[in-house]
Write an enzyme that holds these catalytic residues in place. Structure first.
Site, PDB file in Angstrom:
ATOM      1  N   TYR A   1       0.820  -0.990   0.018  1.00 16.30           N
ATOM      2  CA  TYR A   1       0.183  -0.022  -0.005  1.00 16.30           C
ATOM      3  C   TYR A   1       0.754   1.266   0.129  1.00 16.30           C
ATOM      4  O   TYR A   1       1.812   1.291   0.682  1.00 16.30           O
ATOM      5  CB  TYR A   1      -0.863   0.015   1.516  1.00 16.30           C
ATOM      6  CG  TYR A   1      -1.733   1.240   1.373  1.00 16.30           C
ATOM      7  CD1 TYR A   1      -2.917   1.565   0.252  1.00 16.30           C
ATOM      8  CD2 TYR A   1      -1.627   2.151   2.275  1.00 16.30           C
ATOM      9  CE1 TYR A   1      -3.740   2.452   0.616  1.00 16.30           C
ATOM     10  CE2 TYR A   1      -2.293   3.269   2.470  1.00 16.30           C
ATOM     11  CZ  TYR A   1      -3.323   3.420   1.636  1.00 16.30           C
ATOM     12  OH  TYR A   1      -4.461   4.457   1.712  1.00 16.30           O
TER      13      TYR A   1
ATOM     14  N   ASP B   1      -0.843  15.962   5.556  1.00 15.60           N
ATOM     15  CA  ASP B   1      -1.611  15.236   4.810  1.00 15.60           C
ATOM     16  C   ASP B   1      -2.729  16.246   4.637  1.00 15.60           C
ATOM     17  O   ASP B   1      -3.854  15.834   4.956  1.00 15.60           O
ATOM     18  CB  ASP B   1      -1.912  13.733   5.513  1.00 15.60           C
ATOM     19  CG  ASP B   1      -2.777  13.129   4.367  1.00 15.60           C
ATOM     20  OD1 ASP B   1      -2.910  13.321   3.051  1.00 15.60           O
ATOM     21  OD2 ASP B   1      -3.567  12.187   5.130  1.00 15.60           O
TER      22      ASP B   1
ATOM     23  N   ASP C   1      -3.013   5.410  -2.656  1.00 20.74           N
ATOM     24  CA  ASP C   1      -4.053   6.623  -2.158  1.00 20.74           C
ATOM     25  C   ASP C   1      -4.047   7.831  -3.042  1.00 20.74           C
ATOM     26  O   ASP C   1      -3.056   8.580  -3.217  1.00 20.74           O
ATOM     27  CB  ASP C   1      -3.622   7.127  -0.729  1.00 20.74           C
ATOM     28  CG  ASP C   1      -4.409   8.233  -0.152  1.00 20.74           C
ATOM     29  OD1 ASP C   1      -5.323   8.521  -0.847  1.00 20.74           O
ATOM     30  OD2 ASP C   1      -4.388   8.346   0.898  1.00 20.74           O
TER      31      ASP C   1
ATOM     32  N   ASP D   1      -6.051  10.435  -3.105  1.00 20.84           N
ATOM     33  CA  ASP D   1      -6.680  11.434  -2.274  1.00 20.84           C
ATOM     34  C   ASP D   1      -8.138  11.547  -2.999  1.00 20.84           C
ATOM     35  O   ASP D   1      -9.102  10.842  -3.169  1.00 20.84           O
ATOM     36  CB  ASP D   1      -5.481  12.765  -2.284  1.00 20.84           C
ATOM     37  CG  ASP D   1      -4.808  12.801  -1.289  1.00 20.84           C
ATOM     38  OD1 ASP D   1      -4.738  11.802  -0.358  1.00 20.84           O
ATOM     39  OD2 ASP D   1      -3.701  13.338  -1.396  1.00 20.84           O
TER      40      ASP D   1
ATOM     41  N   HIS E   1      -7.475   4.333  -4.654  1.00 20.46           N
ATOM     42  CA  HIS E   1      -8.717   4.792  -3.820  1.00 20.46           C
ATOM     43  C   HIS E   1      -8.940   6.399  -4.025  1.00 20.46           C
ATOM     44  O   HIS E   1      -7.802   7.121  -3.846  1.00 20.46           O
ATOM     45  CB  HIS E   1      -8.856   4.274  -2.305  1.00 20.46           C
ATOM     46  CG  HIS E   1      -7.978   4.643  -1.679  1.00 20.46           C
ATOM     47  ND1 HIS E   1      -8.010   5.969  -0.802  1.00 20.46           N
ATOM     48  CD2 HIS E   1      -6.783   4.002  -0.857  1.00 20.46           C
ATOM     49  CE1 HIS E   1      -6.972   6.022   0.075  1.00 20.46           C
ATOM     50  NE2 HIS E   1      -6.227   4.888   0.040  1.00 20.46           N
TER      51      HIS E   1
ATOM     52  N   GLU F   1     -11.437   9.632  -2.524  1.00 25.55           N
ATOM     53  CA  GLU F   1     -12.145   9.883  -1.238  1.00 25.55           C
ATOM     54  C   GLU F   1     -13.247  10.648  -1.545  1.00 25.55           C
ATOM     55  O   GLU F   1     -13.062  11.668  -2.444  1.00 25.55           O
ATOM     56  CB  GLU F   1     -11.368  10.158  -0.066  1.00 25.55           C
ATOM     57  CG  GLU F   1     -10.547  11.438  -0.325  1.00 25.55           C
ATOM     58  CD  GLU F   1      -9.418  11.550   0.579  1.00 25.55           C
ATOM     59  OE1 GLU F   1      -9.259  12.687   1.330  1.00 25.55           O
ATOM     60  OE2 GLU F   1      -8.472  10.854   0.783  1.00 25.55           O
TER      61      GLU F   1
ATOM     62  N   CYS G   1      -6.430  14.307   7.397  1.00 26.65           N
ATOM     63  CA  CYS G   1      -6.207  12.889   7.402  1.00 26.65           C
ATOM     64  C   CYS G   1      -7.545  12.405   8.241  1.00 26.65           C
ATOM     65  O   CYS G   1      -8.267  12.735   8.635  1.00 26.65           O
ATOM     66  CB  CYS G   1      -5.152  12.740   8.823  1.00 26.65           C
ATOM     67  SG  CYS G   1      -5.051  10.975   9.574  1.00 26.65           S
TER      68      CYS G   1
ATOM     69  N   ARG H   1     -13.197   5.535  -1.250  1.00 25.30           N
ATOM     70  CA  ARG H   1     -13.156   5.760   0.180  1.00 25.30           C
ATOM     71  C   ARG H   1     -14.323   6.949   0.812  1.00 25.30           C
ATOM     72  O   ARG H   1     -14.557   7.816  -0.154  1.00 25.30           O
ATOM     73  CB  ARG H   1     -11.792   6.214   0.445  1.00 25.30           C
ATOM     74  CG  ARG H   1     -11.655   6.844   1.779  1.00 25.30           C
ATOM     75  CD  ARG H   1     -10.240   7.119   2.171  1.00 25.30           C
ATOM     76  NE  ARG H   1     -10.427   8.261   3.159  1.00 25.30           N
ATOM     77  CZ  ARG H   1      -9.285   8.915   3.749  1.00 25.30           C
ATOM     78  NH1 ARG H   1      -7.932   8.301   3.431  1.00 25.30           N
ATOM     79  NH2 ARG H   1      -9.344  10.088   4.428  1.00 25.30           N
TER      80      ARG H   1
ATOM     81  N   GLU I   1     -13.780   4.887   6.133  1.00 24.14           N
ATOM     82  CA  GLU I   1     -12.773   5.150   6.724  1.00 24.14           C
ATOM     83  C   GLU I   1     -13.209   5.533   8.329  1.00 24.14           C
ATOM     84  O   GLU I   1     -14.488   6.201   8.413  1.00 24.14           O
ATOM     85  CB  GLU I   1     -12.228   6.696   6.064  1.00 24.14           C
ATOM     86  CG  GLU I   1     -11.149   7.227   7.200  1.00 24.14           C
ATOM     87  CD  GLU I   1      -9.768   6.504   7.168  1.00 24.14           C
ATOM     88  OE1 GLU I   1      -9.930   5.412   7.626  1.00 24.14           O
ATOM     89  OE2 GLU I   1      -8.814   7.002   6.567  1.00 24.14           O
TER      90      GLU I   1
ATOM     91  N   ASN J   1      -8.661  -0.034   7.631  1.00 24.44           N
ATOM     92  CA  ASN J   1      -7.606   0.670   7.761  1.00 24.44           C
ATOM     93  C   ASN J   1      -7.049   0.595   9.288  1.00 24.44           C
ATOM     94  O   ASN J   1      -7.849   1.269  10.207  1.00 24.44           O
ATOM     95  CB  ASN J   1      -7.768   2.156   7.476  1.00 24.44           C
ATOM     96  CG  ASN J   1      -6.446   3.216   7.692  1.00 24.44           C
ATOM     97  OD1 ASN J   1      -5.477   2.656   8.037  1.00 24.44           O
ATOM     98  ND2 ASN J   1      -6.549   4.378   7.404  1.00 24.44           N
TER      99      ASN J   1
END
Length: 309
Positions: A48, A62, A89, A91, A116, A118, A126, A161, A191, A213
């Site tokens: 990952y 982040d 990721d 974002d 993924h 989101e 985060c 996500r 999440e 996660n």
């Protein structure tokens, strides 16, 4: 030697085949290419690449400051180092639906097995911090639909996500997950679940693989692989674990050098020279080098009739 012996297409197919509900496949987070090789050597299922880790490695928080180019480049360097499938990721997809479409093709080109996307908006946070904001369902549906439509390899995994659990509750997260599956998501990443029963509820609500996660210091307890498998989870990530471990030890070594004037007290906890050479496959490069250059050029008589042959 050099990079993976498996093509990106093969890795994508492998990812598809392994993500079976209840298997809880383990994907530790790599913070550089060499750590990806270590993950593979230790027998894990995949790698990952965390957006938080990529940002933090650049000295950034982040909050969506990294660019598509930075993410695709670094994630591609990591993916090339391992035969395992690598999930990255992405974002919020780096912009509007058209940008999301380009992001997918760039990540495909970089050799990733999937990504993924989101439902936060920038500046994002985060996933385990308070005060998150999420886009409306229509906006997120358009992101996922654009991603699914843009991919050229049908096995490139599009995972959605959702961070809506922390904002509107579990029922809203489940309803959003269902809508995102309908929009084209191949898997769901809910999440910041509160407890194991919430993971179970999501797994029962959708007919695609669900990711858990297991990040340290977050909203979710650190459940075991078996606990997550028992409730139907297909994939488990440990996104920042290796970076936190490496930086924690780096800090301890620097403290020792500052206090003692030498690193001697920390040498026993370091990776040895021999082990480092083993990880980078030093001997294979040496054999290759020798095989290429260890030859003799026969003498040729420039006055011979064969000189130009």
């Amino acid at each position: 030697m050099l990079y993976s012996t498996v093509t990106p297409e093969q890795k994508r197919l492998a990812l598809r085949e392994m993500l079976v509900p209840g298997t809880a496949r383990q994907f530790p987070g790599a913070f550089n290419p060499l750590s990806a090789r270590l993950i593979e050597e230790k027998g894990f299922d995949g790698v990952y690449v965390s957006g938080a880790v990529l940002a933090n490695d650049l000295g950034l928080p982040d909050i969506g400051l990294t660019t598509l180019t930075e993410v695709a480049t670094r994630a591609g360097q990591i993916a090339r180092m391992t035969d395992l499938p690598t999930l990255v990721d992405a974002d919020t997809g780096f912009g509007e639906p058209m940008n999301v479409a380009r992001s997918i093709q760039e990540l495909e080109h970089a050799g990733l097995a999937g990504c993924h996307i989101e439902d936060q908006f920038n500046p994002k946070r985060c996933g385990h911090l308070d005060g998150k904001n999420v886009v409306d369902l229509d906006t997120m549906v358009k992101r996922i639909a654009a991603a699914a439509d843009a991919r050229r390899d049908p096995n490139f995994l599009i995972m959605a996500r959702t961070d809506v659990r922390a904002v509107e509750g579990l029922d809203a997260a489940i309803n959003r997950a269902k809508a995102l599956v309908d929009a084209g998501a191949d898997a769901i990443f809910p999440e910041a679940m509160k407890d194991i029963s919430e993971f179970e509820a999501v797994c029962k609500a959708v007919d695609v693989p669900v990711l858990a996660n297991m990040t340290e210091f977050g909203k979710s307890a650190l459940f075991t692989r078996q606990q997550l498998a028992d409730v139907g989870v297909a994939m488990v990530i440990y996104p920042v674990t290796l970076l936190r471990s490496a930086m924690g030890e780096a800090e301890r070594v620097l403290d020792a050098i500052a206090a003692d004037g030498t690193q001697e007290s920390r040498v026993d906890s370091m990776l040895t020279r021999a082990r480092l050479y083993e990880l980078v496959d030093y001997e294979a490069y040496n054999r290759f080098d020798t095989g290429i250059f260890n030859f003799q050029v026969p003498d040729l008589d420039i006055h011979s009739n064969n000189a130009n042959l």
